[in-house]
Write an enzyme that holds these catalytic residues in place. Sequence first.
Site, PDB file in Angstrom:
ATOM      1  N   TYR A  85       5.344 -10.306  -4.917  1.00  0.00           N
ATOM      2  CA  TYR A  85       5.246  -8.930  -4.409  1.00  0.00           C
ATOM      3  C   TYR A  85       6.252  -8.737  -3.273  1.00  0.00           C
ATOM      4  O   TYR A  85       7.082  -7.825  -3.308  1.00  0.00           O
ATOM      5  CB  TYR A  85       3.835  -8.610  -3.908  1.00  0.00           C
ATOM      6  CG  TYR A  85       3.824  -7.422  -2.984  1.00  0.00           C
ATOM      7  CD1 TYR A  85       3.743  -7.592  -1.605  1.00  0.00           C
ATOM      8  CD2 TYR A  85       3.979  -6.135  -3.490  1.00  0.00           C
ATOM      9  CE1 TYR A  85       3.790  -6.501  -0.750  1.00  0.00           C
ATOM     10  CE2 TYR A  85       4.024  -5.043  -2.636  1.00  0.00           C
ATOM     11  CZ  TYR A  85       3.930  -5.240  -1.267  1.00  0.00           C
ATOM     12  OH  TYR A  85       3.995  -4.158  -0.419  1.00  0.00           O
ATOM     13  N   SER A 120       8.173  -3.094   3.191  1.00  0.00           N
ATOM     14  CA  SER A 120       7.016  -3.727   3.828  1.00  0.00           C
ATOM     15  C   SER A 120       7.456  -4.782   4.833  1.00  0.00           C
ATOM     16  O   SER A 120       8.479  -5.442   4.639  1.00  0.00           O
ATOM     17  CB  SER A 120       6.146  -4.390   2.752  1.00  0.00           C
ATOM     18  OG  SER A 120       5.154  -5.208   3.336  1.00  0.00           O
ATOM     19  N   ASN A 151       0.601  -2.598   8.609  1.00  0.00           N
ATOM     20  CA  ASN A 151      -0.624  -2.532   7.796  1.00  0.00           C
ATOM     21  C   ASN A 151      -1.243  -1.133   7.782  1.00  0.00           C
ATOM     22  O   ASN A 151      -1.915  -0.757   8.732  1.00  0.00           O
ATOM     23  CB  ASN A 151      -1.626  -3.568   8.302  1.00  0.00           C
ATOM     24  CG  ASN A 151      -1.195  -4.961   7.924  1.00  0.00           C
ATOM     25  OD1 ASN A 151      -0.087  -5.402   8.238  1.00  0.00           O
ATOM     26  ND2 ASN A 151      -2.059  -5.684   7.214  1.00  0.00           N
ATOM     27  N   LYS A 190      10.016  -6.375  -2.791  1.00  0.00           N
ATOM     28  CA  LYS A 190      10.411  -5.462  -1.698  1.00  0.00           C
ATOM     29  C   LYS A 190      11.788  -5.867  -1.158  1.00  0.00           C
ATOM     30  O   LYS A 190      12.653  -5.034  -0.901  1.00  0.00           O
ATOM     31  CB  LYS A 190       9.374  -5.473  -0.569  1.00  0.00           C
ATOM     32  CG  LYS A 190       8.052  -4.842  -0.948  1.00  0.00           C
ATOM     33  CD  LYS A 190       8.218  -3.404  -1.384  1.00  0.00           C
ATOM     34  CE  LYS A 190       6.915  -2.768  -1.801  1.00  0.00           C
ATOM     35  NZ  LYS A 190       7.106  -1.415  -2.372  1.00  0.00           N
ATOM     36  N   PHE A 215       6.971   5.467  -4.032  1.00  0.00           N
ATOM     37  CA  PHE A 215       5.829   4.593  -3.699  1.00  0.00           C
ATOM     38  C   PHE A 215       5.408   3.740  -4.900  1.00  0.00           C
ATOM     39  O   PHE A 215       4.843   2.677  -4.750  1.00  0.00           O
ATOM     40  CB  PHE A 215       4.609   5.441  -3.302  1.00  0.00           C
ATOM     41  CG  PHE A 215       4.757   6.200  -2.026  1.00  0.00           C
ATOM     42  CD1 PHE A 215       4.996   7.567  -2.028  1.00  0.00           C
ATOM     43  CD2 PHE A 215       4.662   5.550  -0.805  1.00  0.00           C
ATOM     44  CE1 PHE A 215       5.127   8.279  -0.841  1.00  0.00           C
ATOM     45  CE2 PHE A 215       4.788   6.254   0.384  1.00  0.00           C
ATOM     46  CZ  PHE A 215       5.019   7.623   0.367  1.00  0.00           C
TER      47      PHE A 215
END
Length: 335
Positions: A150, A125, A179, A154, A81
């Site tokens: 960002y 994501s 989300n 990913k 994570f």
Amino acid sequence: MKKILVTGGLGFIGSHTVVELQNEGFEVLIIDNLSNSTIEVLDKITSITNKKPSYFNIDLKDKVAVQQFFKENNVDGVIHFAASKAVGESVEKPLEYYENNIGTLVYLLQEMKANKVSNFIFSSSCTVYGQADELPITENAPVKPAESPYGNTKKIGEEIIKDTTKISKINAIALRYFNPIGAHESAKIGELPIGVPQNLIPFVTQTAAGIRKELSIFGSDYPTIDGTAVRDYIHVVDLAKAHIIALSRLLNYKNKTSFEVFNIGTGKGNSVLEVIQSFEKVTGKKLNYKLVERREGDITAAYADTTIANTELGWKAECTLDEALLSAWKWQETL
Ligand code: WQD
């Protein structure tokens, strides 16, 4: 007892996943540099499960410390994570994001390969899809040019992992979150944004708590049911459980290929106004809000096609939006 390393295990999604791992009988080792979490979360996890995870205050950018960790600890799998995750901040500080999110992933995979750790779950994501051409979004939807550094980390992260699985014994699953919202039913762990919340739900609960004067709804002219943007809001505990199922898939050699991707969402889209209506209904609080301009970089709508996660992974979201929002409010009330 299988030992699992959880990087970022004191964070929002990480801590909820640690609880579910311990509930399933795994021994958990946490690496967290406390850049976006607090050490108190360790005791909160322990108070929920009555089992204290092993904790290592290591920054994954410290290659030697990462090497040392894997030399001294035999783990059966890694759930990763630890990363910077603020979309807006990533636009202002791209190099910090590439160093922290990509550099550390490379160090982690290098040490996994060197120490023959072969099971890897990656926190990805739905941001990799950008504004998808079709809704609901399937895993085969084209991965689009990232809207932010960002999102790019990913996208690149998935490619790095995929390439690594081809030349090593590492098997990996990337979970593309929609989300994540809400908090554990105990209200002992939840989302702890630092400073002014960027995400919708913490801003909603802080407004309801009187910490923020009013919520600004970014955009009311989207081509949606009521003009406000639509997202797939998934309870963080449902999301945490998906990690355990994905990890078990690898531990039991059930994966079909060495790199698999699954959308983890509810499959349902809700607009910002629908979220507010639901929040007001379940909490009885009246929310102060105003309609303002769209936020730069936001997409109109995103919600998941979860067919593959349901059928192949055997996972399905169970919590409703109402339940997730109520859990977020109960958590906010403890702060
Ligand atoms: C949701 C909706 C906003 C705040 C991002 C990342 C994604 C993941 C989740 C990390 C949007 C609106 C928000 C506010 C608002 N992050 N909003 N007023 O942007 O969908 O996703 O966070 O993994 O990767 O991209 O989430 O919660 O910021 O916004 O109107 O004060 O709420 O415009 O429509 P987002 P969000």
